[in-house]
Design a protein around this motif. Structure first.
Motif, PDB file in Angstrom:
ATOM      1  N   GLY A 220      67.671  62.172  59.761  1.00 31.56           N
ATOM      2  CA  GLY A 220      66.515  62.994  59.444  1.00 31.56           C
ATOM      3  C   GLY A 220      66.214  63.962  60.570  1.00 31.56           C
ATOM      4  N   HIS A 221      65.094  64.705  60.442  1.00 31.89           N
ATOM      5  CA  HIS A 221      64.703  65.663  61.475  1.00 31.89           C
ATOM      6  C   HIS A 221      63.196  65.838  61.409  1.00 31.89           C
ATOM      7  CE1 HIS A 221      64.031  68.918  58.521  1.00 31.89           C
ATOM      8  NE2 HIS A 221      65.041  68.362  57.878  1.00 31.89           N
ATOM      9  N   SER A 222      62.599  66.208  62.541  1.00 33.37           N
ATOM     10  CA  SER A 222      61.163  66.458  62.593  1.00 33.37           C
ATOM     11  C   SER A 222      60.862  67.951  62.485  1.00 33.37           C
ATOM     12  CB  SER A 222      60.568  65.895  63.886  1.00 33.37           C
ATOM     13  OG  SER A 222      61.108  66.577  65.007  1.00 33.37           O
ATOM     14  N   ASP A 223      61.757  68.754  63.012  1.00 32.37           N
ATOM     15  CA  ASP A 223      61.672  70.208  62.882  1.00 32.37           C
ATOM     16  C   ASP A 223      63.066  70.758  63.119  1.00 32.37           C
ATOM     17  OD1 ASP A 223      62.086  70.218  65.658  1.00 32.37           O
ATOM     18  OD2 ASP A 223      59.923  70.141  66.032  1.00 32.37           O
ATOM     19  N   LEU A 226      64.814  69.029  66.519  1.00 33.42           N
ATOM     20  CA  LEU A 226      65.084  67.602  66.698  1.00 33.42           C
ATOM     21  C   LEU A 226      65.715  67.022  65.440  1.00 33.42           C
ATOM     22  CD1 LEU A 226      64.844  64.915  68.269  1.00 33.42           C
ATOM     23  CD2 LEU A 226      62.544  64.659  67.275  1.00 33.42           C
ATOM     24  N   GLN A 227      66.923  66.482  65.594  1.00 36.98           N
ATOM     25  CA  GLN A 227      67.581  65.747  64.523  1.00 36.98           C
ATOM     26  C   GLN A 227      67.941  64.356  65.048  1.00 36.98           C
ATOM     27  OE1 GLN A 227      69.472  68.745  65.584  1.00 36.98           O
ATOM     28  NE2 GLN A 227      68.104  70.059  64.406  1.00 36.98           N
ATOM     29  N   TYR A 228      68.016  63.389  64.138  1.00 39.73           N
ATOM     30  CA  TYR A 228      68.296  62.017  64.551  1.00 39.73           C
ATOM     31  C   TYR A 228      69.020  61.278  63.437  1.00 39.73           C
ATOM     32  CZ  TYR A 228      64.315  60.861  61.569  1.00 39.73           C
ATOM     33  OH  TYR A 228      63.479  60.736  60.506  1.00 39.73           O
ATOM     34  N   ARG A 229      69.582  60.125  63.775  1.00 37.05           N
ATOM     35  CA  ARG A 229      70.140  59.219  62.781  1.00 37.05           C
ATOM     36  C   ARG A 229      69.986  57.780  63.253  1.00 37.05           C
ATOM     37  NH1 ARG A 229      75.288  61.470  64.457  1.00 37.05           N
ATOM     38  NH2 ARG A 229      76.409  60.062  65.874  1.00 37.05           N
TER      39      ARG A 229
END
Length: 675
Positions: A220-223, A226-229
């Motif tokens: 996912g991502h916040s904006d 910033l991306q994450y998994r």
């Protein structure tokens, strides 16, 4: 000469017959891959954007422009590397049907991979193979993953979601000038995907005759910055074959995260962490008496394995082709079995800076600090003195690449200087040249010095060895306080050709090793040996790789390597093992076919010579894969592995007397769904 003639007969008749039959039936697989594997590589403009591409459709010119990092600690085009670099991509891993990282490494020329049992592996580059091969540096996203007690890799815990691996860069040959004191014969750098390339959810399930795997990931991502998994993976492997019964079943769970944050255009941060826990089956001979004539008992046990790590990386673009990178990581490892109980904590801080100088120099320099703390619970079978110790390593490097004739001729010189707690200061210089007279041909050469520093095992240990096929009587093996670093002087030459859809890569090397680990008898009663630097060796070999597109829908690839190892020193088990644990000949043949309706058919033939130091004969292995993508995001595949034999042995551990098993024929089905 007898062994050579037997090997020739084996490869010339059985192998030719098998390969010819598969070629005529249209199911053969040849893999001719560069020290960087042209048909496997991402587009030049951005390797990070290549995660979802079908790399088999790219042109040879695009593939040769791939950016790699393992040789120079900087982004550079594969065609411009002055080393034998081979890249295994995400697409390679997916279409090969492998289920573990060591299996994937079989694709590369010059890499020796032998499976000891269902959870233990022997992996090396350019010889000297064993369960804890100590002349190889393995990195996972830039984090060294070797065991400081043995300076080898504990392969049973090195894993991640294979769907998240972007590529594996394999640099064959010494790389100590940049990477340090254990990159003697090469570097394996496993690089995972950027979080932006793993957005959404993915479920992967595998069920088969020998193993089951379930993996889940959510990105996912916040904006936009910033991306994450997050991911979790569980796998279970059944026992393999042994005449007296096997106990090598394995179960492992791991979970972790990765986050990529770019708050400003000039800065990029990456954070990742992981925890794992599992049990690995093992049958072992464990000492029960510390006094001569000693006593041993066979034990079937489940080894407890657990640990985790956290890594942070900051990259800053300074403009004008200048940048800097700062990285920190902490790693925790625990292993508990009857013979060995240990905990190891490692901390590492690494800084590097790259900048242009004048109009023709590209300079990169860096500093590194590493700390290990180990806590070894002494047993009758194995002990270290003192039982707990903290070790420090400090190093710095400087490298200058000089473009004497732009796009035609360059030289690369540099050295690394380090201080370790065993032998003090060590230096590792190298000089490399690259000559590219045209876009079709390129030539490179290198002269390098590399070292492999001692481990706690070699300087401060005692192990009780039970009798075996190699050891007639039980004996005590002790470390030696004055054990020196092993050293290497290496000469390499390479040639690459790329034209008209055909690619060819040839590498030759000649190596001189000094102060190699051997042993000497210090007492016959009780039988006692001491580890010492009494072996020297010379090795030479060739590694060939090429790619050949037969049709738009059919790619053929091949890799072949030959190595000869000549060891000088006292006759005995150590000399025999050093020479005889590496196959002289290895070949890999792969085929990748794309049919209408999103159907894929892939095959892989591997040819491996015998091991003269073990009762391991030459063998040919065949893997087949049938894949189908009925809709976007959904993939179904059926894979058969080691189809020629019911079971066959690949390697036996010569260091610890653990039970080896034979690798069985297996079949599995896999479903991968991304949404």
């Amino acid at each position: 000469m007898k062994a050579w003639s037997q090997s020739v007969r084996f490869f010339s008749w059985r192998t030719i017959g098998i390969c010819l039959a598969f070629f005529l039936s249209g199911s053969i697989s040849i893999t001719l891959v560069d020290g960087g594997n042209p048909f496997n590589l991402a587009r030049a403009e951005s390797i990070d954007d290549a995660g979802d591409l079908d790399l088999t459709t790219l042109s040879l010119e695009e593939l040769m422009e791939i950016q790699v990092t393992s040789l120079g600690k900087k982004q550079q085009k594969l065609v411009q590397t002055t080393a034998a670099v081979y890249v295994i991509t995400h697409e390679d891993i997916r279409r090969s049907g492998v289920t573990s990282i060591p299996e994937a490494l079989r694709m590369a020329p010059g890499v020796q991979v032998g499976r000891i049992n269902n959870n233990q592996w022997a992996v090396s580059i350019r010889g000297f193979n064993d369960r804890f091969a100590n002349k190889l540096l393995v990195l996972l996203d830039g984090r060294p993953v070797y065991n400081s007690l043995f300076t080898g890799v504990t392969w049973e815990i090195q894993d991640t979601m294979l769907e998240d691996i972007e590529r594996i860069e394999i640099s064959r040959g010494p790389a100590g000038t940049l990477w340090g004191v254990n990159a003697m014969n090469g570097v394996i750098n496993i690089i995972t995907k950027h979080s932006r390339d793993t957005q959404g959810a993915l479920l992967s399930g595998l069920a088969g005759s020998e193993e089951d795997i379930l993996a889940m990931r959510y990105g996912g991502h916040s904006d936009h910055t910033l991306q994450y998994r997050l991911f979790g993976k569980y796998w279970s492997r059944d026992t393999q074959f042994n005449q007296s019964g096997a106990h090598d079943d394995t179960r492992m769970f791991r979970g972790g995260f990765r986050a990529d944050w770019a708050p400003l255009g000039q800065n990029a941060f990456m954070f990742e962490g992981e925890l794992y826990q599992g049990k690995a089956g093992q049958q072992n001979l464990v000492a029960t008496s510390p006094n001569f004539p000693y006593a041993f008992t066979p034990v079937q046990e489940d080894i407890d394995l657990k640990g985790g790590h956290f890594l942070g990386n900051w990259k800053r673009d300074l403009g004008y082709h200048s940048n800097m990178v700062f990285q920190l990581f902490y790693d925790h490892f625990e292993r508990e079995e009857r013979a060995v109980k240990t905990t190891i904590d490692a901390f590492n801080a690494d800084f590097q800076h790259q900048f242009p100088f004048l109009s023709s120099h590209d300079i990169i320099w860096g500093l590194e600090y590493r700390l290990w703390n180990d806590d070894f619970q002494n047993t009758i079978s194995a002990s270290t003195y003192p039982a707990s110790k903290t070790l420090h390593l400090v190093s710095g490097f400087l490298q200058d690449e000089v473009y004497l004739i732009p796009n035609t001729f360059s030289i690369n010189v540099g050295t690394k200087i380090s201080h370790n707690p065993f032998t003090g200061f060590e230096y590792q210089p190298s000089g490399r040249i690259l000559f590219t007279p045209s876009h079709v041909h390129s030539f490179w050469g290198a002269v390098s010095r590399a070292v492999r520093i001692p481990s706690r095992f070699e300087q401060n240990s005692q192990i009780l060895i039970p009798p075996s096929a190699n050891v007639a009587f039980p004996a005590v093996v002790r470390g030696q306080k004055g054990f020196k670093s092993e050293t290497l002087l290496s000469y390499e030459l390479g040639y690459r050709f790329s034209d008209g859809g055909v690619f060819f890569d040839l590498t030759g090397f000649y190596n001189f090793y000094h102060h190699l680990r051997g042993g000497q008898v210090v007492s016959f009663f009780p039988p006692t040996s001491e580890i010492t630097n009494n072996l020297q060796a010379q090795t030479w070999g060739v590694e060939v790789a090429a790619d050949l597109p037969l049709q738009d829908w059919w790619k053929l690839r091949l890799a072949y390597s030959y190595i000869d190892i000549d060891v000088d020193g006292p006759a005995g088990n150590a000399k025999d093992q050093t020479m005889g644990l590496t196959p002289k000949h290895q070949g890999s043949i792969r085929s990748l076919m794309n049919f209408p309706g999103q159907v894929e058919f892939d095959s892989w033939v591997r040819i491996v010579d015998n091991l003269t130091a073990q009762p391991i004969g030459a063998y040919v292995a065949l893997d087949l894969r049938l894949g189908w993508k009925p809709m976007p995001g959904l993939e179904l595949s059926l894979v058969g592995k080691n189809l020629f034999d019911n079971h066959h042995p690949e390697f036996q551990s010569s260091f610890l007397q653990t039970q080896s098993t034979e690798i069985q024929r297996s079949v599995y089905g896999k479903i991968t769904w991304g949404f």
